[in-house]
Design a protein around this motif. Structure first.
Motif, PDB file in Angstrom:
ATOM      1  N   LEU A   1       0.790  -1.305   0.105  1.00 37.32           N
ATOM      2  CA  LEU A   1       0.007   0.024  -0.111  1.00 37.32           C
ATOM      3  C   LEU A   1       0.861   1.280   0.117  1.00 37.32           C
ATOM      4  CD1 LEU A   1      -2.826  -0.858   2.273  1.00 37.32           C
ATOM      5  CD2 LEU A   1      -3.125  -0.058  -0.036  1.00 37.32           C
ATOM      6  N   ALA A   2       2.033   1.104   0.678  1.00 34.34           N
ATOM      7  CA  ALA A   2       2.812   2.289   0.846  1.00 34.34           C
ATOM      8  C   ALA A   2       3.490   2.744  -0.655  1.00 34.34           C
ATOM      9  CB  ALA A   2       4.016   2.110   1.670  1.00 34.34           C
ATOM     10  N   LYS A   3       3.397   1.753  -1.723  1.00 33.98           N
ATOM     11  CA  LYS A   3       3.875   2.101  -2.848  1.00 33.98           C
ATOM     12  C   LYS A   3       3.000   2.902  -3.667  1.00 33.98           C
ATOM     13  CE  LYS A   3       6.806  -2.048  -3.307  1.00 33.98           C
ATOM     14  NZ  LYS A   3       6.868  -3.412  -4.145  1.00 33.98           N
ATOM     15  N   LEU A   4       1.657   3.187  -3.344  1.00 34.18           N
ATOM     16  CA  LEU A   4       0.578   3.899  -4.021  1.00 34.18           C
ATOM     17  C   LEU A   4       0.962   5.426  -3.817  1.00 34.18           C
ATOM     18  CD1 LEU A   4      -2.726   2.187  -3.292  1.00 34.18           C
ATOM     19  CD2 LEU A   4      -1.365   1.997  -5.277  1.00 34.18           C
ATOM     20  N   PRO A   5       0.630   6.049  -4.865  1.00 37.82           N
ATOM     21  CA  PRO A   5       1.038   7.399  -4.842  1.00 37.82           C
ATOM     22  C   PRO A   5       0.111   8.186  -3.742  1.00 37.82           C
ATOM     23  CG  PRO A   5      -0.149   7.163  -6.979  1.00 37.82           C
ATOM     24  CD  PRO A   5       0.181   5.829  -6.356  1.00 37.82           C
ATOM     25  N   GLY A   6       0.820   8.924  -2.979  1.00 42.10           N
ATOM     26  CA  GLY A   6      -0.289   9.743  -1.791  1.00 42.10           C
ATOM     27  C   GLY A   6      -0.350   8.973  -0.471  1.00 42.10           C
ATOM     28  N   LEU A   7       0.241   7.667  -0.572  1.00 41.14           N
ATOM     29  CA  LEU A   7       0.443   7.190   0.700  1.00 41.14           C
ATOM     30  C   LEU A   7       1.942   6.748   1.292  1.00 41.14           C
ATOM     31  CD1 LEU A   7      -2.365   4.197   0.344  1.00 41.14           C
ATOM     32  CD2 LEU A   7      -2.305   6.352   2.002  1.00 41.14           C
ATOM     33  N   GLY A   8       2.209   7.395   2.171  1.00 45.02           N
ATOM     34  CA  GLY A   8       3.576   6.860   2.932  1.00 45.02           C
ATOM     35  C   GLY A   8       3.345   5.772   3.910  1.00 45.02           C
ATOM     36  N   PRO A   9       4.454   5.370   4.611  1.00 49.99           N
ATOM     37  CA  PRO A   9       4.476   4.308   5.513  1.00 49.99           C
ATOM     38  C   PRO A   9       3.302   4.555   6.556  1.00 49.99           C
ATOM     39  CG  PRO A   9       6.588   5.172   5.219  1.00 49.99           C
ATOM     40  CD  PRO A   9       5.924   5.985   4.476  1.00 49.99           C
TER      41      PRO A   9
END
Ligand SMILES: [Zn+2]
Ligand SMILES: [Zn+2]
Lengths: 198, 198
Positions: A15-23
């Motif tokens: 999920l963290a690889k999606l643009p707009g989502l960090g760890p």
């Protein structure tokens, strides 16, 4: 972090690889998903699998749809003599939301960038030239107002010159340095209507 | 927006429900997913299905894990005489990242809120009291430093009084109005070490 099991850890990492989502927001998202398994997590997993199986890239314009050629390329009410060239499908969606254009599209798949090694061969340029030769009256260059977008627009203008097609570009309203997908519909409409010949 | 097919539209709507993702970033995320089907979209769909099937809520502490009781409750190296009470699993993860606590946890599942109708009955309070009666020496209240968190801490302090257990709370370092999950590990460590008796 050994406390979090590998299943959750993997979900966070993906999920963290999606643009707009960090760890951190990925961790929040995973907890939300686990809290709402029936109404969010399982439907989302299913929707992803269905989309991964069903969505194709249009062989004519590069749009994403369940069929190729896509619904925009097949729509007889759309003017096939005018092609609007965009960098990305997100820009096509933005223009469709504005509802100002009733022709066809051509998705380049990016913009020229010496820094990122994006050469004309890596963009859908050859297929654009081929479409122009089939009898198009106007090409609207709807690149982003970034250095890469404008470099791409100039390159396309040069490349299209020998075909003799009329080439226009979006005008008033696109802020310098701005990206189409961020613009409101009114600004996009204004830019479209005020497009000028190059 | 009829241009976007129902499969993509549904994916955007589901993704937009995740915390941290609005409609625009959900559209960006969907395009990223469609561009990276093999390495991102399909693995993510699979990871969600696996997590949805495998992850359970620990019957003792409320943690999320593939087994119940969870690995933290089953770990013989952790001190079962000290229980750290948190609002949410995200707070448990944050404390584990800080690595400062080697006891057990108890996840309340939220904080008291008259506004949202969160009463003590809707939180895992009864199970906490039951655990304390089984012979716990210290309860560490690690609520958020919000109005709801502090209300919850006061309520638990009152409720735990009759059991005679020692009750402490996190001290220095938690900023007023701040949430545990936002804090760096040093701040969390300092707050943990400086905890004081109530
Ligand atoms: Zn098409
Ligand atoms: Zn547990």
């Amino acid at each position: 972090m050994s406390t979090i099991g590998p299943e959750i850890e993997r979900l966070i990492q993906l999920l963290a690889k999606l643009p707009g989502l960090g760890p951190r927001s990925a961790r929040r998202a995973v907890l939300e998903l686990l809290k709402k398994r029936d109404v969010l997590m399982e439907p989302l997993a299913l929707a992803m699998q269905e989309a991964a199986a069903a969505i194709k890239t249009c062989e004519i314009c590069g749009n994403l749809d369940t069929a190729t050629p896509c619904s925009l390329c097949c729509d007889p009410r759309r003017d096939s003599k005018v092609i609007c060239v965009v960098e990305d499908v997100a820009d096509l969606w933005a223009l469709e939301r504005a509802g100002v254009f009733r022709g066809r599209y051509h998705v380049l798949g990016g913009a020229l960038s010496a820094l990122d090694g994006i050469t004309p061969e890596r963009l859908n340029v050859a297929s654009l030239i081929a479409r122009v030769r089939e009898g198009v009256e106007e090409i609207i260059l709807a690149m982003n107002a970034t250095v890469e977008g404008q470099t791409t627009a100039h390159y396309l203008l040069d490349t299209l010159e020998e075909t003799g097609v009329k080439v226009t570009r979006l005008a008033h309203g696109v802020p310098v340095g701005g990206e189409l997908d961020y613009l409101d519909e009114g600004t996009l409409s204004a830019a479209f209507k005020a497009r000028r010949a190059l």
